[in-house]
Write an enzyme that holds these catalytic residues in place. Structure first.
Site, short mmCIF file in Angstrom:
data_model
loop_
_atom_site.label_atom_id
_atom_site.label_comp_id
_atom_site.label_asym_id
_atom_site.label_seq_id
_atom_site.Cartn_x
_atom_site.Cartn_y
_atom_site.Cartn_z
N LYS A 22 65.98 21.51 -91.28
CA LYS A 22 66.83 22.70 -91.14
C LYS A 22 66.67 23.63 -92.35
CE LYS A 22 71.22 22.24 -92.65
NZ LYS A 22 71.78 23.18 -93.65
N ASN A 23 66.70 23.04 -93.56
CA ASN A 23 66.70 23.87 -94.76
C ASN A 23 65.33 24.47 -95.08
OD1 ASN A 23 69.39 23.47 -94.97
ND2 ASN A 23 69.31 22.02 -96.68
N ARG A 95 76.19 29.89 -94.68
CA ARG A 95 75.88 30.55 -95.94
C ARG A 95 74.43 30.99 -96.03
NH1 ARG A 95 78.93 29.74 -100.10
NH2 ARG A 95 77.10 29.99 -101.39
N CYS A 119 82.88 27.19 -100.28
CA CYS A 119 82.97 26.30 -99.13
C CYS A 119 83.48 24.96 -99.62
CB CYS A 119 81.63 26.17 -98.42
SG CYS A 119 80.42 25.23 -99.33
N ARG A 124 79.98 27.95 -105.04
CA ARG A 124 78.67 28.41 -104.56
C ARG A 124 78.48 29.93 -104.58
NH1 ARG A 124 77.00 25.15 -99.30
NH2 ARG A 124 74.92 25.56 -100.09
N PRO A 125 78.53 30.52 -105.78
CA PRO A 125 78.32 31.97 -105.86
C PRO A 125 76.85 32.33 -105.57
CG PRO A 125 78.39 31.01 -108.06
CD PRO A 125 78.69 29.89 -107.10
N ASP A 127 75.49 34.93 -107.42
CA ASP A 127 75.24 35.87 -108.52
C ASP A 127 73.78 35.86 -108.97
OD1 ASP A 127 75.85 33.22 -109.31
OD2 ASP A 127 76.25 33.85 -111.37
N LEU A 128 73.14 34.69 -108.90
CA LEU A 128 71.75 34.63 -109.39
C LEU A 128 70.78 35.30 -108.42
CD1 LEU A 128 71.82 30.99 -110.83
CD2 LEU A 128 72.28 33.15 -111.99
N ASP A 308 72.16 16.16 -101.27
CA ASP A 308 72.38 16.05 -99.82
C ASP A 308 72.28 14.60 -99.33
OD1 ASP A 308 72.76 18.75 -99.71
OD2 ASP A 308 70.81 19.23 -98.84
N ILE A 330 75.33 18.64 -108.99
CA ILE A 330 74.93 19.94 -108.41
C ILE A 330 76.15 20.74 -107.94
CG2 ILE A 330 73.47 21.09 -106.68
CD1 ILE A 330 71.81 19.52 -108.70
N ARG A 400 75.72 21.06 -87.26
CA ARG A 400 75.04 22.14 -87.97
C ARG A 400 73.67 21.71 -88.46
NH1 ARG A 400 78.07 24.31 -92.77
NH2 ARG A 400 76.09 25.38 -92.80
C1 EPZ Z 1 70.66 24.52 -100.84
O1 EPZ Z 1 71.88 25.22 -101.02
C2 EPZ Z 1 70.81 23.74 -99.55
N1 EPZ Z 1 71.02 24.70 -98.46
C3 EPZ Z 1 71.96 22.75 -99.68
O2 EPZ Z 1 72.01 21.98 -98.50
C4 EPZ Z 1 71.67 21.82 -100.85
O3 EPZ Z 1 72.77 20.96 -101.04
C5 EPZ Z 1 71.46 22.65 -102.13
O4 EPZ Z 1 70.40 23.62 -101.91
C6 EPZ Z 1 71.08 21.81 -103.33
O5 EPZ Z 1 69.93 21.08 -103.06
C7 EPZ Z 1 69.98 25.30 -97.88
O6 EPZ Z 1 68.83 25.11 -98.25
C8 EPZ Z 1 70.28 26.21 -96.75
P1 EPZ Z 1 71.76 26.04 -104.87
P2 EPZ Z 1 71.97 26.39 -102.09
O7 EPZ Z 1 71.74 27.53 -104.93
O8 EPZ Z 1 70.67 27.04 -102.20
C9 EPZ Z 1 74.87 27.18 -108.28
C10 EPZ Z 1 73.08 20.96 -96.67
O9 EPZ Z 1 73.96 20.06 -96.55
N2 EPZ Z 1 74.52 28.58 -108.04
O10 EPZ Z 1 70.51 25.32 -105.20
O11 EPZ Z 1 73.16 27.21 -101.73
C11 EPZ Z 1 75.59 26.55 -107.08
O12 EPZ Z 1 76.97 26.86 -107.04
C12 EPZ Z 1 73.23 22.05 -97.71
O13 EPZ Z 1 72.09 21.04 -95.93
C13 EPZ Z 1 75.08 29.57 -108.82
O14 EPZ Z 1 75.88 29.31 -109.72
O15 EPZ Z 1 72.26 25.59 -103.40
C14 EPZ Z 1 75.30 25.08 -107.30
O16 EPZ Z 1 76.19 24.55 -108.21
C15 EPZ Z 1 74.52 21.99 -98.43
N3 EPZ Z 1 74.73 30.87 -108.58
C16 EPZ Z 1 73.89 25.08 -107.91
O17 EPZ Z 1 73.70 26.41 -108.42
C17 EPZ Z 1 73.86 31.22 -107.59
O18 EPZ Z 1 73.58 32.41 -107.42
C18 EPZ Z 1 72.76 24.78 -106.95
O19 EPZ Z 1 72.96 25.52 -105.76
C19 EPZ Z 1 73.28 30.21 -106.82
C20 EPZ Z 1 73.63 28.89 -107.06
#
Ligand code: EPZ
Length: 423
Positions: A22-23, A95, A119, A124-125, A127-128, A308, A330, A400
């Site tokens: 999915k991802n 998201r 969520c 999960r901002p 901002d980056l 995950d 994470i 999902r």
């Molecule tokens: C992806 O989410 C996956 N989703 C998530 O899978 C997975 O848990 C996660 O990566 C970590 O491996 C998809 O690929 C669709 P991140 P993502 O940005 O990209 C912080 C599932 O169950 N952060 O790597 O949203 C954030 O809050 C889902 O299939 C910022 O601070 O995760 C987190 O603490 C759930 N600012 C960390 O970074 C930002 O702009 C990593 O999040 C972006 C992220």
């Protein structure tokens, strides 16, 4: 709202075919926005998030066609995109809709995407994602719950992610491929899903070096073209079924998987006494060893232990002898399954981001509630070894991201039924 009723205590035996990831499929679908040519994606998992992304693309006036229903192959034609907006109604249910931001600004010079908000698992901002787009020259505005980005043409730049982000890397990669000049993305996510996206983009004519490493070097091109791409197998579904085989004391053969993508998980399960044999040709066999023993886990970015897989590992730890320390690094709130497992009899104590699981404890069936996708998977696994009946509420979370999980489990001997409420 559907529920699962699981009668635990059955050893699982047989073969399970793993679906596409999915991802990986979600960013690939968003990447189809980068060209007016058709992009055909194969090995698409038949899960709810994919349907949501297809709806979002259709809302943008893409033509999403499929030879079968529900589809495992899509052709997306983003020829007449007249709407560069991801509305709140769709983003709030998924998201990953934010993944359309990068491709839309890169190709059309404008995008308006609802902010996903927090969520169950954390704030999960995004901002980056926004910072990186600004580095590429986009003007952004966050207003009325939407992020709006504009740029006549994005310009290549060097951007170092202050924190590793998976969808952040994917979003900016899909923007940089059409930017003018060179973009260097440092401290990028190295997850196999990012690599799969890069490989699709290269097939579409993008110039990307450093694929699979933390530094991605992109030479922007003026135009991309269509491509056909098969999505990688789902490493998290694979890991979930590895735990299912191990926790029930059965033997499962998993097919259509890529064990190379879950080396850390496999090593960890082996250290718990689980027997795992990679048989080549996408096949992995799992068998519970003589005894399950405790192990410590810390979630990390790839190639570390995937967040995950944390809930599923916790279910296994309840059945392992000794004390397992599970540290979540994470997401700040990803232990919601622990209290539900405790209601089934698990011995778990939580201190901030550390869960201490003492096992083995017999689990007893209870009504429990799923809080997010992977938490649901952890609860299903716990229910498979619990005595009596466990009812899991809110299984829309599992729908999902897991394709026909109850059918796959039933085929290998689990007693699981879906109950649809008429309420
Ligand atoms: C992806 O989410 C996956 N989703 C998530 O899978 C997975 O848990 C996660 O990566 C970590 O491996 C998809 O690929 C669709 P991140 P993502 O940005 O990209 C912080 C599932 O169950 N952060 O790597 O949203 C954030 O809050 C889902 O299939 C910022 O601070 O995760 C987190 O603490 C759930 N600012 C960390 O970074 C930002 O702009 C990593 O999040 C972006 C992220």
């Amino acid at each position: 709202m559907d529920r699962f009723k699981i009668h635990g205590g059955k050893k699982l035996n047989g073969t399970v075919q793993i679906s596409g990831a999915k991802n990986a499929a979600l960013p690939a679908m968003a990447a189809a926005l980068l060209t007016s040519d058709p992009v055909t994606l194969q090995n698409i998992p038949r899960v709810r998030d994919i349907i949501t992304m297809a709806k979002l693309l259709a809302h943008m006036r893409c033509v999403v066609g499929s030879p079968d229903l529900p589809p495992s192959e899509f052709t997306i034609r983003a020829e007449n995109v007249s709407m560069q907006e991801a509305p709140y109604e769709l983003v709030k249910t998924m998201r990953a809709s934010v993944l359309t931001l990068g491709p839309l600004v890169a190709r059309f010079g404008h995008a308006r995407v609802s902010l996903p908000g927090g969520c169950a698992i954390g704030a999960r901002p995004v901002d980056l994602h926004i910072q990186a787009l600004e580095a590429l020259g986009a003007e952004t505005k966050v207003e009325h719950g939407y992020v709006e980005a504009r740029a006549k043409r994005l310009r290549g730049a060097t951007f170092r992610f202050p924190k590793i982000t998976v969808t952040g890397t994917e979003n900016i990669l899909t923007a940089a491929v059409l930017a003018e000049g060179e973009t260097i993305l440092e401290n990028s996510a190295m997850e196999p899903e990012v690599t799969d996206l890069a490989e699709l983009l290269i097939k579409m004519g993008a110039k990307i070096e450093g694929v699979g490493t933390s530094t991605l070097r992109v030479q922007g091109v003026d135009k991309l073209h269509g491509a056909t791409h098969a999505i990688i197998p789902d490493r998290i579904e694979t890991g979930t079924f590895l735990v299912a085989g191990a926790i029930t004391g059965g033997e499962l053969l998993l097919t259509n998987c890529e064990p190379g993508h879950l080396k850390t998980v496999i090593e960890k399960l082996r250290s718990c006494g689980v027997e795992i044999k990679c048989e080549g040709n996408g096949k992995v066999r799992v068998r519970a060893g003589k005894k399950l023993v405790a192990a410590d886990v810390t979630t990390e970015e790839y190639p570390g232990f995937a967040t995950d897989m944390q809930a599923q590992f916790m279910a296994l730890a309840t059945q392992a002898e000794g004390v397992s320390k599970v540290r979540e690094t994470i997401f700040e709130n990803r232990f919601m399954h622990a209290s539900e497992m405790a209601r089934m009899g698990a011995n778990i104590s939580i201190d901030a981001n550390l869960a201490v699981v003492t096992g083995p404890t017999p689990l007893s069936g209870a009504p429990v509630t799923a809080s997010d996708l992977r938490a649901s998977a952890g609860l299903v696994l716990a229910a498979l070894v619990a005595d009596n009946t466990t009812t899991i509420d809110r299984v829309y979370h599992i729908d999902r991201g897991y394709e026909r999980i109850e059918e796959k489990l039933t085929q290998v001997g689990a007693h699981i039924e879906r109950v649809t409420d008429s309420r």
